[in-house]
Scaffold this motif. Structure first.
Motif, PDB file in Angstrom:
ATOM      1  N   LEU A   1       0.820  -1.221   0.000  1.00 55.63           N
ATOM      2  CA  LEU A   1       0.000   0.000   0.000  1.00 55.63           C
ATOM      3  C   LEU A   1       0.852   1.270   0.000  1.00 55.63           C
ATOM      4  CD1 LEU A   1      -2.910  -0.887   2.453  1.00 55.63           C
ATOM      5  CD2 LEU A   1      -3.020  -0.607  -0.024  1.00 55.63           C
ATOM      6  N   SER A   2       1.865   1.310   0.839  1.00 62.03           N
ATOM      7  CA  SER A   2       2.666   2.530   0.929  1.00 62.03           C
ATOM      8  C   SER A   2       3.439   2.779  -0.362  1.00 62.03           C
ATOM      9  CB  SER A   2       3.599   2.488   2.136  1.00 62.03           C
ATOM     10  OG  SER A   2       4.541   1.458   2.009  1.00 62.03           O
ATOM     11  N   PHE A   3       3.942   1.721  -0.981  1.00 59.55           N
ATOM     12  CA  PHE A   3       4.658   1.926  -2.233  1.00 59.55           C
ATOM     13  C   PHE A   3       3.702   2.260  -3.373  1.00 59.55           C
ATOM     14  CE2 PHE A   3       8.291   0.420   0.002  1.00 59.55           C
ATOM     15  CZ  PHE A   3       9.371   0.982  -0.673  1.00 59.55           C
ATOM     16  N   ALA A   4       2.514   1.684  -3.377  1.00 61.16           N
ATOM     17  CA  ALA A   4       1.525   2.033  -4.405  1.00 61.16           C
ATOM     18  C   ALA A   4       1.140   3.508  -4.297  1.00 61.16           C
ATOM     19  CB  ALA A   4       0.291   1.145  -4.270  1.00 61.16           C
ATOM     20  N   ILE A   5       0.920   3.985  -3.087  1.00 64.38           N
ATOM     21  CA  ILE A   5       0.590   5.399  -2.883  1.00 64.38           C
ATOM     22  C   ILE A   5       1.762   6.281  -3.302  1.00 64.38           C
ATOM     23  CG2 ILE A   5       0.137   7.143  -1.101  1.00 64.38           C
ATOM     24  CD1 ILE A   5      -1.505   4.911   0.363  1.00 64.38           C
ATOM     25  N   SER A   6       2.970   5.875  -2.941  1.00 66.55           N
ATOM     26  CA  SER A   6       4.157   6.663  -3.296  1.00 66.55           C
ATOM     27  C   SER A   6       4.359   6.702  -4.809  1.00 66.55           C
ATOM     28  CB  SER A   6       5.405   6.082  -2.627  1.00 66.55           C
ATOM     29  OG  SER A   6       5.280   6.123  -1.237  1.00 66.55           O
ATOM     30  N   ILE A   7       4.156   5.578  -5.468  1.00 64.39           N
ATOM     31  CA  ILE A   7       4.298   5.540  -6.930  1.00 64.39           C
ATOM     32  C   ILE A   7       3.242   6.426  -7.582  1.00 64.39           C
ATOM     33  CG2 ILE A   7       4.018   4.031  -8.946  1.00 64.39           C
ATOM     34  CD1 ILE A   7       5.455   1.836  -7.226  1.00 64.39           C
ATOM     35  N   ALA A   8       2.022   6.399  -7.050  1.00 59.14           N
ATOM     36  CA  ALA A   8       0.968   7.270  -7.583  1.00 59.14           C
ATOM     37  C   ALA A   8       1.285   8.742  -7.325  1.00 59.14           C
ATOM     38  CB  ALA A   8      -0.373   6.903  -6.959  1.00 59.14           C
ATOM     39  N   ALA A   9       1.931   9.044  -6.211  1.00 58.54           N
ATOM     40  CA  ALA A   9       2.244  10.435  -5.867  1.00 58.54           C
ATOM     41  C   ALA A   9       3.280  11.047  -6.800  1.00 58.54           C
ATOM     42  CB  ALA A   9       2.731  10.521  -4.420  1.00 58.54           C
ATOM     43  N   VAL A  10       4.135  10.219  -7.382  1.00 58.66           N
ATOM     44  CA  VAL A  10       5.161  10.745  -8.294  1.00 58.66           C
ATOM     45  C   VAL A  10       4.799  10.445  -9.753  1.00 58.66           C
ATOM     46  CG1 VAL A  10       7.032  10.699  -6.607  1.00 58.66           C
ATOM     47  CG2 VAL A  10       6.624   8.686  -8.018  1.00 58.66           C
ATOM     48  N   TRP A  11       3.501  10.409 -10.020  1.00 57.55           N
ATOM     49  CA  TRP A  11       3.022  10.101 -11.364  1.00 57.55           C
ATOM     50  C   TRP A  11       3.658  11.049 -12.371  1.00 57.55           C
ATOM     51  CZ3 TRP A  11       0.837   5.767 -12.458  1.00 57.55           C
ATOM     52  CH2 TRP A  11       0.285   5.585 -13.731  1.00 57.55           C
ATOM     53  N   GLY A  12       4.114  10.497 -13.473  1.00 54.89           N
ATOM     54  CA  GLY A  12       4.736  11.303 -14.515  1.00 54.89           C
ATOM     55  C   GLY A  12       6.260  11.302 -14.442  1.00 54.89           C
ATOM     56  N   ARG A  13       6.813  10.841 -13.365  1.00 55.97           N
ATOM     57  CA  ARG A  13       8.271  10.741 -13.221  1.00 55.97           C
ATOM     58  C   ARG A  13       8.633   9.257 -13.257  1.00 55.97           C
ATOM     59  NH1 ARG A  13       8.569  14.650  -8.125  1.00 55.97           N
ATOM     60  NH2 ARG A  13       7.845  16.533  -9.150  1.00 55.97           N
ATOM     61  N   LEU A  14       8.788   8.760 -14.466  1.00 54.85           N
ATOM     62  CA  LEU A  14       8.963   7.329 -14.668  1.00 54.85           C
ATOM     63  C   LEU A  14      10.148   6.759 -13.900  1.00 54.85           C
ATOM     64  CD1 LEU A  14       7.934   4.805 -16.073  1.00 54.85           C
ATOM     65  CD2 LEU A  14       9.442   5.358 -17.995  1.00 54.85           C
ATOM     66  N   TRP A  15      11.267   7.470 -13.886  1.00 57.54           N
ATOM     67  CA  TRP A  15      12.456   6.925 -13.212  1.00 57.54           C
ATOM     68  C   TRP A  15      12.225   6.782 -11.714  1.00 57.54           C
ATOM     69  CZ3 TRP A  15      15.387   9.514  -9.569  1.00 57.54           C
ATOM     70  CH2 TRP A  15      15.129  10.870  -9.427  1.00 57.54           C
ATOM     71  N   LEU A  16      11.464   7.715 -11.103  1.00 59.60           N
ATOM     72  CA  LEU A  16      11.133   7.592  -9.678  1.00 59.60           C
ATOM     73  C   LEU A  16      10.178   6.429  -9.438  1.00 59.60           C
ATOM     74  CD1 LEU A  16      10.670  11.272  -8.420  1.00 59.60           C
ATOM     75  CD2 LEU A  16      12.361   9.617  -7.658  1.00 59.60           C
ATOM     76  N   GLN A  17       9.227   6.264 -10.327  1.00 60.42           N
ATOM     77  CA  GLN A  17       8.287   5.158 -10.185  1.00 60.42           C
ATOM     78  C   GLN A  17       9.000   3.813 -10.297  1.00 60.42           C
ATOM     79  OE1 GLN A  17       5.587   6.635 -13.285  1.00 60.42           O
ATOM     80  NE2 GLN A  17       3.959   6.530 -11.738  1.00 60.42           N
ATOM     81  N   VAL A  18       9.915   3.700 -11.258  1.00 59.51           N
ATOM     82  CA  VAL A  18      10.669   2.457 -11.423  1.00 59.51           C
ATOM     83  C   VAL A  18      11.538   2.208 -10.192  1.00 59.51           C
ATOM     84  CG1 VAL A  18      12.497   1.338 -12.776  1.00 59.51           C
ATOM     85  CG2 VAL A  18      10.616   2.512 -13.936  1.00 59.51           C
ATOM     86  N   MET A  19      12.168   3.265  -9.672  1.00 57.73           N
ATOM     87  CA  MET A  19      13.007   3.126  -8.488  1.00 57.73           C
ATOM     88  C   MET A  19      12.179   2.654  -7.296  1.00 57.73           C
ATOM     89  SD  MET A  19      15.238   5.953  -6.421  1.00 57.73           S
ATOM     90  CE  MET A  19      13.775   6.710  -5.738  1.00 57.73           C
ATOM     91  N   LEU A  20      11.025   3.289  -7.050  1.00 57.60           N
ATOM     92  CA  LEU A  20      10.164   2.885  -5.941  1.00 57.60           C
ATOM     93  C   LEU A  20       9.662   1.458  -6.116  1.00 57.60           C
ATOM     94  CD1 LEU A  20       8.129   6.170  -5.398  1.00 57.60           C
ATOM     95  CD2 LEU A  20       9.685   5.102  -3.769  1.00 57.60           C
ATOM     96  N   PHE A  21       9.277   1.111  -7.332  1.00 54.27           N
ATOM     97  CA  PHE A  21       8.809  -0.247  -7.604  1.00 54.27           C
ATOM     98  C   PHE A  21       9.911  -1.269  -7.314  1.00 54.27           C
ATOM     99  CE2 PHE A  21       7.989  -3.852 -10.460  1.00 54.27           C
ATOM    100  CZ  PHE A  21       6.711  -4.187 -10.052  1.00 54.27           C
ATOM    101  N   THR A  22      11.129  -0.953  -7.724  1.00 53.91           N
ATOM    102  CA  THR A  22      12.263  -1.855  -7.495  1.00 53.91           C
ATOM    103  C   THR A  22      12.563  -1.999  -6.005  1.00 53.91           C
ATOM    104  OG1 THR A  22      13.189  -1.189  -9.628  1.00 53.91           O
ATOM    105  CG2 THR A  22      14.688  -2.278  -8.085  1.00 53.91           C
ATOM    106  N   ILE A  23      12.573  -0.885  -5.272  1.00 47.78           N
ATOM    107  CA  ILE A  23      12.814  -0.938  -3.831  1.00 47.78           C
ATOM    108  C   ILE A  23      11.722  -1.747  -3.142  1.00 47.78           C
ATOM    109  CG2 ILE A  23      12.914   0.448  -1.710  1.00 47.78           C
ATOM    110  CD1 ILE A  23      14.253   2.656  -3.423  1.00 47.78           C
ATOM    111  N   GLY A  24      10.477  -1.543  -3.558  1.00 42.12           N
ATOM    112  CA  GLY A  24       9.365  -2.305  -2.987  1.00 42.12           C
ATOM    113  C   GLY A  24       9.519  -3.800  -3.224  1.00 42.12           C
ATOM    114  N   LEU A  25       9.917  -4.179  -4.446  1.00 43.66           N
ATOM    115  CA  LEU A  25      10.136  -5.597  -4.742  1.00 43.66           C
ATOM    116  C   LEU A  25      11.270  -6.175  -3.899  1.00 43.66           C
ATOM    117  CD1 LEU A  25       9.758  -5.924  -8.630  1.00 43.66           C
ATOM    118  CD2 LEU A  25       8.205  -6.730  -6.843  1.00 43.66           C
TER     119      LEU A  25
END
Length: 124
Positions: A87-111
């Motif tokens: 949940l926290s990573f999904a919210i964080s990824i949604a919060a940085v919508w449009g910044r693909l590199w941040l979303q990929v970084m958060l997704f990777t850290i979450g995994l």
């Protein structure tokens, strides 16, 4: 003299890890448990009083005692940790919508966090 310095450094590190653990209770991306386990290890080497204080704490004590004895965590706590991470990573990824590199970084850290959590032994 070296033992005294080591003793003081471990106590300072222990309290820093306790502070980070408390911050982790509030902030979703900060891992509470790992910081408290690190604090427990620091206090085990430097201060029996602070070590017992953590083990006897009303909220943090039971999981820390279990970790110290069996290096495992209860299944229900592990499921809650999975849920909080997702949940926290999904919210964080949604919060940085449009910044693909941040979303990929958060997704990777979450995994990575989920993979690390999956390796922790479960108890009932």
């Amino acid at each position: 003299m070296k033992t005294r310095i080591k003793h003081l450094v471990l106590i300072c590190l222990g309290w820093m890890f306790v502070a980070l653990g408390i911050i982790g209770v509030i902030l979703p991306l900060m891992p509470t448990t790992i910081f408290l386990i690190l604090a427990l290890a620091c206090f085990a080497e430097s201060s029996p009083r602070f070590h017992q204080m953590l083990l006897n704490h009303k909220w943090f004590g039971p999981p820390l005692r279990q970790w110290q004895q069996t290096h495992s965590m209860r299944r229900d706590i592990k499921k809650k940790a999975y849920l909080i991470i997702i949940l926290s990573f999904a919210i964080s990824i949604a919060a940085v919508w449009g910044r693909l590199w941040l979303q990929v970084m958060l997704f990777t850290i979450g995994l990575i966090l989920l993979a690390c959590l999956s390796r922790v032994k479960e108890s009932d």
